[in-house]
Motif scaffolding. Structure first.
Motif, short mmCIF file in Angstrom:
data_model
loop_
_atom_site.label_atom_id
_atom_site.label_comp_id
_atom_site.label_asym_id
_atom_site.label_seq_id
_atom_site.Cartn_x
_atom_site.Cartn_y
_atom_site.Cartn_z
N LEU A 360 -24.07 -17.10 17.69
CA LEU A 360 -25.32 -16.36 17.86
C LEU A 360 -25.10 -15.09 18.68
CD1 LEU A 360 -27.64 -19.43 18.52
CD2 LEU A 360 -27.68 -17.96 16.49
N ASP A 361 -24.23 -15.17 19.68
CA ASP A 361 -23.90 -13.98 20.47
C ASP A 361 -23.23 -12.94 19.57
OD1 ASP A 361 -24.91 -15.10 22.75
OD2 ASP A 361 -22.97 -15.64 23.62
N ARG A 362 -22.34 -13.39 18.69
CA ARG A 362 -21.67 -12.46 17.76
C ARG A 362 -22.67 -11.81 16.82
NH1 ARG A 362 -17.17 -15.58 14.66
NH2 ARG A 362 -16.96 -13.54 13.66
N CYS A 363 -23.63 -12.56 16.39
CA CYS A 363 -24.67 -12.02 15.50
C CYS A 363 -25.46 -10.93 16.21
CB CYS A 363 -25.59 -13.15 15.03
SG CYS A 363 -26.89 -12.61 13.89
N VAL A 364 -25.82 -11.19 17.47
CA VAL A 364 -26.63 -10.23 18.23
C VAL A 364 -25.84 -8.99 18.58
CG1 VAL A 364 -27.78 -9.89 20.45
CG2 VAL A 364 -28.23 -11.95 19.13
#
Length: 877
Positions: A360-364
């Protein structure tokens, strides 16, 4: 007429004719140039050139044709509003070509997204121009416009009615447009769920010659109709060659739709693994980003539906490895985060929450402008919430609330943001976001059903934390209006009643209590509500009513889990009523009967205090009960305080050895907080001093005491603790000086060091000045002292400073040391210095501070005054 005149007239006529011919040739050339640009699809040139033609030749017979061609050039340039305005402005000049003006107006409206206007325009063409060659196209256009509006029923009727324009105009023989209409009719049947009608329309196309795209459309819709008719195997066979047909037509987007349909059919057949594998064909750079996203989402859903979420994660991870820079990677990262989060919640394995957070951090971070970021932030918020990282969770949920469109997810984001803020005691922010969540949830049935009662209940709690009883009552009322049977209903009434009792509004609390009993006669919270009302009497100071209420509670709900609390409160009410004996029996029984209850250590504390207050005869029992509390309930907030009291009680019993054991146990306890530890160290030092009095090696014990107070000084520099420790150190040196006068200087230095500390309070200073006075007086009695009187006066000066500092404004007095200074200063002046005036003043100050002492010291005051008067008389003689 003369020949000259004839020749002249003939010449004039020839000149006039050549002008007209020249003008006609210019008009033709201008139109031809524009027409050539139009034929070559040079739309910008055609638009400009037809515009000049219309401007330069407003009377031309080809004006209408020029207007229509300019409109079509602008149509090709996607200038649809300009097309509409051009045709509207020239509609009065359309003449026999009015149907074309109508048609191109409708087409421009359709392409501009004005589907309602387009449907009306196409419909008027069909009605007003029955002989128009554009009637068939208009009938299809009208149906297509209705379809775009979602009015599939009207679209189907327009194309199906035997006497409708479409069926009548189809006889004109435009086979391609007729096929388009039938394909649209089939699409309408599928949208309406009338799959047999769709199949009939497709069969009506028959053996007509179709373009590659039309052939794909017919076969694709036939598969959808067969799927709708539950002829799944037939649909599956027909779907296998759809992707190749789409590629033949040069439409990779249709190939992606073909694959998606094939996967849907395989899923219907229960072949989910094959469906997921087939969808893998849409995970290539030849497919649109949106097509890839849809495929990723569906692949994950298929694996999950098949009970294989781990395989879904593997498939998504593989996609990210194969297509490292794919614009659709945000979808894969989001789905991975969601899947890992769900697997963690279901307890599937370890480290899953960390994986969820990472993806999720990578997506953001990798896709800050993605339309999926709001969902990613929402799921990040859940990860932080589960990890109890409330500050980070609040930030993520706040970002989600900013980015998500109006939706169920937005309602959840607001609700969880409020929960995080509540957990951080930001009650005003929590209340604001609970209200925002309620506003959003009201727009979405599922969110409204699942969130409303809980958000309102949390609003009650947040409002009560803010002591906003109005807001709390309002939220409670909304629960009772909208969700009266929810678990939150009676709980919210209980909370608001507690809030009213706390605020002192017993009247409103009583009214709400009666409403509670009427609304929820069988509520499991009834015992709690009855207890709240009993405490209301307690808060009002009506101890008799409180004791009676607690007694009735025990009769009604004697087996309830709150029995221990009620017995405890009943005992305290008995104490207030002066019945300590019954209170003692209740609390003794409570501590023994409910040893695991939170009120058991409190009951034990009260019993120990009861013995402590009895004095000497019961101090041994008090010490035992304090110690028992520490041993039996070591995790209680009272445990370490009880150990401290055990030590103090032992000191009162003059049992310094036991006291030291209690104090050292407390000092070594890792849970002991700093302030209490300092108290224990100081008390331990005091116990050592007492023990030194009975030890043969007194100096060694006092050195040990000095070490204890040195530890305090080192741990608490520049504080009142250091000042007090220096005072105790000075007292130790003073005792040691009885054996070795050399320690007097150590004592004076210790006392002075304390006095020099800015942090030294009135008690520490007073104690040190009295200590210095004692040292000076003792030093005056040493055989080596040459000026005894000076030392005694210096001692008296310290007593005087104690009195002055304790009587000065701005600092609380220490009455013990004030009395000591008055008493000792008076004694020193009266008995050793024979300074009768000073003695009288010291004793007078003593009696002012302690009036009961006047009877004892009045005789000395009178004697000092008489002596002072006599000395004055003698000095006058």
């Amino acid at each position: 007429m003369s020949w000259v005149r004839v020749i002249i007239c003939a010449g004039l006529l020839l000149l006039a004719g050549s002008g007209r011919i020249h003008a006609a040739l210019g008009e033709e050339r201008a139109f031809g140039k524009a027409e050539t640009s139009f034929g070559l699809k040079l739309w910008e040139n055609a638009d400009a050139e037809f515009g000049k033609f219309i401007e330069n030749y407003p009377k031309s017979q080809r004006l209408v044709e020029a207007v229509l061609l300019q409109a079509q050039a602008r149509f090709k340039l996607k200038k649809f509003p300009v097309v509409i305005s051009l045709l509207a402005a020239r509609r009065g000049e359309a003449g026999t070509r009015a149907d074309e003006f109508q048609y191109w107006t409708a087409e421009a409206q359709f392409q501009d997204g004005q589907f309602k206007s387009a449907a009306e325009s196409f419909g008027r063409l069909a009605q007003e121009f029955p002989a128009s060659p554009k009637r068939l196209e208009a009938s299809v256009g009208e149906a297509a416009s209705r379809a775009k509006l979602g009015d599939w029923k009207t679209a189907a009727e327009l194309l199906r009615k035997p006497d409708g324009t479409f069926r009548q105009a189809a006889g004109a023989g435009d086979s391609d447009m007729f096929v388009r209409g039938l394909l649209l009719l089939a699409e309408a049947g599928i949208a309406l769920g009338t799959f047999a009608d769709a199949e009939t329309a497709l069969n009506e196309i028959g053996t007509r010659s179709l373009s590659p795209i039309q052939d794909w459309q017919r076969r694709y819709q036939l598969c959808r109709a067969q799927l709708g008719l539950n002829r799944v195997d037939e649909a599956q066979r027909g779907s296998t060659n759809l992707p190749s047909l789409a590629f033949t037509a040069g439409r990779p987007d249709l190939a992606a739709e073909s694959v998606a349909l094939g996967a849907e059919i395989l899923e219907k057949l229960g072949r989910r693994a094959e469906a997921a594998s087939l969808l893998g064909q849409n995970l290539t750079n030849n497919i649109s980003v949106e097509g890839q996203r849809l495929a990723l989402e569906k692949i994950a859903a298929l694996y999950v539906a098949d009970g294989k979420p781990a395989e879904a994660c593997v498939a998504l991870e593989e996609y990210l490895v194969r297509f490292t820079n794919s614009p659709a990677a945000d979808e894969a990262l989001l789905k991975l985060g969601e899947l890992y989060l769900k697997r963690h919640v279901s307890g599937e394995g370890s480290n899953l929450l960390a994986r969820a957070t990472t993806n999720l951090d990578r997506c953001v971070s990798g896709f800050p402008n993605s339309k999926l970021r709001g969902r990613a932030e929402l799921n990040r918020g859940w990860c932080f919430w589960i990890s109890a990282a409330m500050a980070e969770g609040a930030t993520a949920f706040a970002h989600a609330a900013e980015m998500l469109p109006s939706s169920e997810n937005l309602a959840v984001a607001r609700f969880k943001l409020a929960d995080c803020l509540y957990a951080q005691t930001n009650y005003s922010g929590a209340l604001e976001n609970y209200r925002a969540a309620l506003t959003e949830a009201a727009l979405w049935p599922r969110a409204r059903e699942s969130l409303t009662a809980t958000a309102l209940y949390q609003s009650v709690r947040a409002a009560l934390a803010l002591t906003n009883l109005t807001a709390a009552t309002d939220a409670m009322r909304k629960i009772l209006e909208t969700n009266p049977r929810s678990p939150e209903a009676d709980r919210s009434v209980l909370l608001v009643t507690q809030g009213l009792v706390t605020s002192g509004d017993s009247g409103a609390a009583g009214g709400l209590f009666r409403e509670f009993v009427e609304r929820f006669p069988d509520s499991e919270l009834r015992p709690q509500m009855e207890l709240v009302m009993a405490r209301a009497a307690e808060k009002a100071g009506d101890w008799a009513a409180a004791q009676s209420a607690y007694g009735l509670w025990l009769e009604r709900f004697g087996t309830n889990a709150m029995r221990a609390e009620v017995e405890f409160r009943q005992a305290l009410a008995l104490v207030r009523l002066g019945n300590e004996t019954n209170a003692f029996n209740l609390l003794t029984n409570l501590a023994a009967t409910f040893p695991t209850n939170e009120f058991a250590p409190q009951a034990q504390w009260w019993v120990a205090d009861y013995y402590y207050r009895q004095g000497d005869a019961q101090l041994i029992k008090a010490e035992q009960d304090y110690k028992l509390l520490y041993q039996k309930w070591p995790d209680s907030d009272l445990a370490l305080q009880a150990l401290m009291m055990a030590g103090r009680t032992a000191m009162l019993r003059l049992d310094s050895l036991n006291a030291m054991e209690h104090f050292t146990n407390l000092i070594s306890n890792a849970k002991c907080k700093d302030e209490l530890r300092m108290q224990a160290l100081a008390a331990y030092g005091g116990a050592l001093i007492k023990q030194a009095a009975v030890e043969t090696n007194r100096l060694a014990v006092l050195e040990l005491v000095i070490g204890v107070f040195k530890q305090i000084r080192e741990e608490k520099p520049n504080t009142e603790w250091e000042a007090q420790a220096w005072g105790e150190t000075g007292s130790c040196y003073l005792q040691m000086a009885a054996r070795d006068a050399g320690y007097y200087s150590n004592a004076l230095q210790a006392f002075q060091t304390a006095l020099d500390l800015p942090a030294a309070g009135i008690s520490a200073r007073s104690r040190c000045r009295v200590g210095m006075a004692q040292v000076l007086e003792l030093m005056s009695a040493l055989p080596t002292t040459s000026d005894q009187v000076s030392l005694l006066k210096a001692a008296r000066e310290q007593y005087a400073k104690v009195i002055d500092e304790n009587r000065a404004a701005g600092e609380a007095r220490d009455l013990f040391w004030l009395r000591k200074a008055c008493l000792e200063g008076g004694r020193l002046s009266y008995e050793q210095l024979f300074d009768w005036g000073a003695a009288g003043r010291f004793y007078e100050l003593l009696c002012e501070a302690y009036p009961p002492l006047r009877a004892t010291y009045q005789r000395r005051i009178d004697h000092a005054r008489a002596q002072e008067a006599q000395e004055k008389l003698q000095s006058q003689k």
